[in-house]
Write a protein that holds these residues in place. Structure first.
Motif, short mmCIF file in Angstrom:
data_model
loop_
_atom_site.label_atom_id
_atom_site.label_comp_id
_atom_site.label_asym_id
_atom_site.label_seq_id
_atom_site.Cartn_x
_atom_site.Cartn_y
_atom_site.Cartn_z
N LYS A 134 0.83 -1.21 0.00
CA LYS A 134 0.00 0.00 0.00
C LYS A 134 0.86 1.26 0.00
N LEU A 135 1.95 1.24 0.78
CA LEU A 135 2.84 2.39 0.83
C LEU A 135 3.52 2.60 -0.53
N ASP A 136 3.98 1.51 -1.15
CA ASP A 136 4.57 1.62 -2.48
C ASP A 136 3.56 2.20 -3.48
N GLY A 137 2.31 1.76 -3.39
CA GLY A 137 1.27 2.26 -4.28
C GLY A 137 1.01 3.75 -4.07
N LEU A 138 1.03 4.17 -2.82
CA LEU A 138 0.83 5.59 -2.50
C LEU A 138 1.96 6.43 -3.08
N LEU A 139 3.20 5.99 -2.89
CA LEU A 139 4.35 6.74 -3.40
C LEU A 139 4.38 6.76 -4.92
N GLN A 140 4.04 5.61 -5.55
CA GLN A 140 3.99 5.57 -7.01
C GLN A 140 2.89 6.48 -7.53
N GLY A 141 1.79 6.54 -6.81
CA GLY A 141 0.69 7.41 -7.20
C GLY A 141 1.10 8.88 -7.21
N ILE A 142 2.00 9.25 -6.32
CA ILE A 142 2.49 10.63 -6.28
C ILE A 142 3.23 10.95 -7.58
N THR A 143 4.14 10.07 -7.98
CA THR A 143 4.91 10.34 -9.21
C THR A 143 4.02 10.24 -10.45
N ASP A 144 2.99 9.42 -10.39
CA ASP A 144 2.07 9.33 -11.53
C ASP A 144 1.20 10.58 -11.66
N LYS A 145 0.78 11.13 -10.53
CA LYS A 145 -0.16 12.25 -10.52
C LYS A 145 0.53 13.60 -10.75
N TYR A 146 1.74 13.75 -10.27
CA TYR A 146 2.43 15.04 -10.32
C TYR A 146 3.66 14.94 -11.23
N PRO A 147 3.56 15.46 -12.45
CA PRO A 147 4.63 15.28 -13.44
C PRO A 147 5.98 15.91 -13.06
N HIS A 148 5.98 16.88 -12.15
CA HIS A 148 7.25 17.49 -11.77
C HIS A 148 7.95 16.73 -10.65
N ILE A 149 7.29 15.71 -10.10
CA ILE A 149 7.93 14.88 -9.09
C ILE A 149 8.49 13.65 -9.80
N PHE A 150 9.81 13.65 -9.89
CA PHE A 150 10.53 12.63 -10.65
C PHE A 150 10.58 11.31 -9.89
N ARG A 151 10.81 11.41 -8.58
CA ARG A 151 10.97 10.19 -7.78
C ARG A 151 10.71 10.53 -6.32
N VAL A 152 10.22 9.53 -5.57
CA VAL A 152 10.06 9.67 -4.13
C VAL A 152 10.94 8.61 -3.47
N GLU A 153 11.88 9.08 -2.66
CA GLU A 153 12.77 8.18 -1.91
C GLU A 153 12.31 8.21 -0.46
N MET A 154 12.18 7.04 0.15
CA MET A 154 11.68 6.98 1.52
C MET A 154 12.77 6.47 2.46
N VAL A 155 12.88 7.14 3.60
CA VAL A 155 13.78 6.71 4.66
C VAL A 155 12.94 6.65 5.94
N VAL A 156 12.96 5.51 6.60
CA VAL A 156 12.20 5.37 7.84
C VAL A 156 13.08 5.85 9.00
N ILE A 157 12.49 6.72 9.82
CA ILE A 157 13.22 7.27 10.98
C ILE A 157 12.40 7.04 12.24
N ASP A 158 13.07 7.12 13.38
CA ASP A 158 12.39 6.89 14.66
C ASP A 158 11.49 8.05 15.07
N ASP A 159 11.88 9.26 14.73
CA ASP A 159 11.14 10.43 15.17
C ASP A 159 11.19 11.49 14.08
N THR A 160 10.51 12.60 14.29
CA THR A 160 10.55 13.67 13.30
C THR A 160 11.91 14.37 13.33
N LEU A 161 12.25 15.03 12.26
CA LEU A 161 13.49 15.78 12.16
C LEU A 161 13.24 17.23 12.56
#
Length: 127
Positions: free
Chosen positions: A63-90
């Motif tokens: 589901k997460l992969d589908g959501l991220l792929q949907g972002i690049t499909d829907k928004y032509p200026h977003i070339f790629r979404v890279e995800m990094v899992v972190i313990d807390d907010t930055l």
């Protein structure tokens, strides 16, 4: 030599602590829309999404992969979404440092591509 008139950018996103796992897709869509609307006509953005483990644990990988792929499909200026899992907010300083490092990394990649293109042209002139 064909030159692409494309400008790459990196946007760093971190999910705020108040965004729940259920709110995450809507939050991500709003952020992606903002990136899309701020993009230049010839701009492409690589989104580095720092996702809190608390949200990642709720979302199945498919589901997460589908959501991220949907972002690049829907928004032509977003070339790629890279995800990094972190313990807390930055915090802001961490985001700035990550943004700076990402821009430096991107500049190095683009310089390597430019050098490769120049070498390719030089070789073609020899033959």
């Amino acid at each position: 030599m064909d030159k692409l008139n494309v400008h790459f950018h990196v946007s760093v996103l971190t999910v705020p602590h108040f965004v729940t796992a259920d709110q995450f897709p809507e939050w991500l869509q709003r952020e992606a829309l903002a990136i899309q609307e701020l993009s230049e006509d010839n701009g492409l953005t690589i989104v580095r999404l720092f996702l809190a483990a608390r949200i990642r644990e709720v979302w199945p990988k498919k589901k997460l992969d589908g959501l991220l792929q949907g972002i690049t499909d829907k928004y032509p200026h977003i070339f790629r979404v890279e995800m990094v899992v972190i313990d807390d907010t930055l915090d802001f300083d961490e985001i700035e440092l990550i943004q700076s490092d990402a821009e430096d990394e991107l500049a190095q990649v683009l310089e390597t591509v430019k050098q490769f293109q120049e070498l390719k042209v030089a070789r073609s002139k020899l033959h």
